[in-house]
Design a protein around this motif. Sequence first.
Motif: not given
Length: 625
Positions: A320, A324-325, A327-328, A343-345
């Motif tokens: 995860k 995240d990195k 995606a950011s 994905l949390d976002g």
Amino acid sequence: MRLKLVSLLIILSGLSACSTTEKPTKNSDNFSNSANALKNQATSAQSIYLLAQNRQGADKIQLLYSARDAAINEKNWPLLEQIGSDLELTASVDQIQNRLYIAFAQKQQNKNKQALVILQSLDGQLIQPEHFAWHQFLTASIYASQNFPKKAAPYFFKASETAAKNNIDIPQLNESLWDNLKKLSSYALERFNRGAVIQQGWVNLALYYQVYANSGVELDQAINNWRRRYTGHPADSILPKKDAALTELAAIKIERLVVLFPQSGPNERLGDALRAGALAALDTKKIAETIFIDENLSTEEIAIQLEKIKPDFVIGPLLKANIDKLASAKTLIDTPVLHLNTLDGERISLQHYFFALNPEHEVEQALEHFLAMGYQKPMLLAPNNANGQRLVDYFNLQWQRYSETKAQIGLYNDKKDMPNTITSLLEVDKSKERIKTVKALFKQEVENETRSRGDIDVIYILGDAIETRLIKPYLDVNVSTFADRIPLYASSKSHSKQIDRTDKGDLDGLYFTELPWMLNSQLKQSNLRYQYNTLWPDQADISQRLFAMAYDAVLVLHDIRQLSIIPGKQFNGLSGKLSVNSNGYIERTLDWAQYANRRIKPVKLKTQRPIPLFMQSAGEIHTIN
């Protein structure tokens, strides 16, 4: 007629502001200018509403109408509901229109049960076509929001037919209807292929998209034929341009594939299992070039490599934090990706999909079976840790949508805590106290047997393989011998191929969900399973599951776009029957199995989509396949 559903049009069409000319009612000519003067002093829906409370007669009604319009523009749904309730007490108000406003406000607040009660109370009173069209649209929207497309479809069709016949504009009707049809299977669509020409036009268009999904040329020809047959049909407005339609349904052509797995660090062993699964799948899949990259590299290093390779598709990352990195940094935003986790976002691209071995899939599958069997009082046993609590919370959240009863929850801290947890939940401890009291009253020996509570009708174990083997005997000895045996179920965590080799324990009768790969339940797996066991005879359970996951991840790529578009389409994989929801997440349906005579046998268990409480209480009878 003072039909102000034009305000609903404003909201549903997404416009921030709009002006319209309204036909006055007989009473509107008698409204005083003082109401308008007061309204102009107010700055919000709430302030206009408060002004209305101090007025009487026509002035009050006019101010309430203004407050209602302002509440809709501000999306103040609780206030809109309150205004509707106030207007309901006034005889001169169009009560059918007003009740539609109340139902709309309740729907916007997810008060679906209350909204349906109001809408059903209006049946037989909807003389005006505007009233009927909006009534049908609101009813359909409620059912659609609860993921009941078959229930919503007839209401959508009637709304579309009435709107087309009477030239009524309901923004988002066509789009909502089309989105609903895309969730129906071809079998369900065929059953709706009857009735008015408007309904048949919608159904045939949806069928064309399913039948010719793999052939862009034939789809294009079918749409042209449809247009000639259904000239002026409202569905014409939602048809994409030719190029867009072909692109949407065409399979993704993959010549160059990048795979992001952990190749260093503490998760390298997991990466090895994934790599083995991907390579096994690539033996059967013709992809010109596949490049493996360590997902633990920096974002910059991964970006540089991707820029050189220019892949057609990316599988991964697994972790995860790495998803995240990337995606950011928007490193993969322009590339189709199948992430191997959630994905949390927010999903940053419609080309991004997510594939995880989520235990929530199994919890939901078990819950649907419990409800199909008519179980009313489930008991859950789970470890008292973050994962156990998360699954219990998920079960409770879903269960409350469908049942008024509460599940009994037992969280144990360790194996020493299990007996106390079980005896307390089954109330065996109370039975023992009663026996002790009776024994104290008599000098001679008293024959006795403990009783367990009789309302628990199913038990679901969310522990791992070792915990399950400890829990099962406790349950066997603590359920009354003269009572019916309580059905026992567990998740795939309860099953371990490694432990089963030497000890299946006393698990007789236990049902559990599991990956087909772990059950050797598919004939096509036999040769692959033989090769796997020869190469890796002592692989851990997690490694075997990740192998199946990676194998499916490679093979599903060809169908993933169609899986996300065509309702009911599934991919039969090693990790289960896979489908893709509207958010791009792969959902799994696992196989059922049962321990019987120290062996594991596959079983077919009854399941169906459950009916939410608000629909049950509306007095309706539903049959959902």
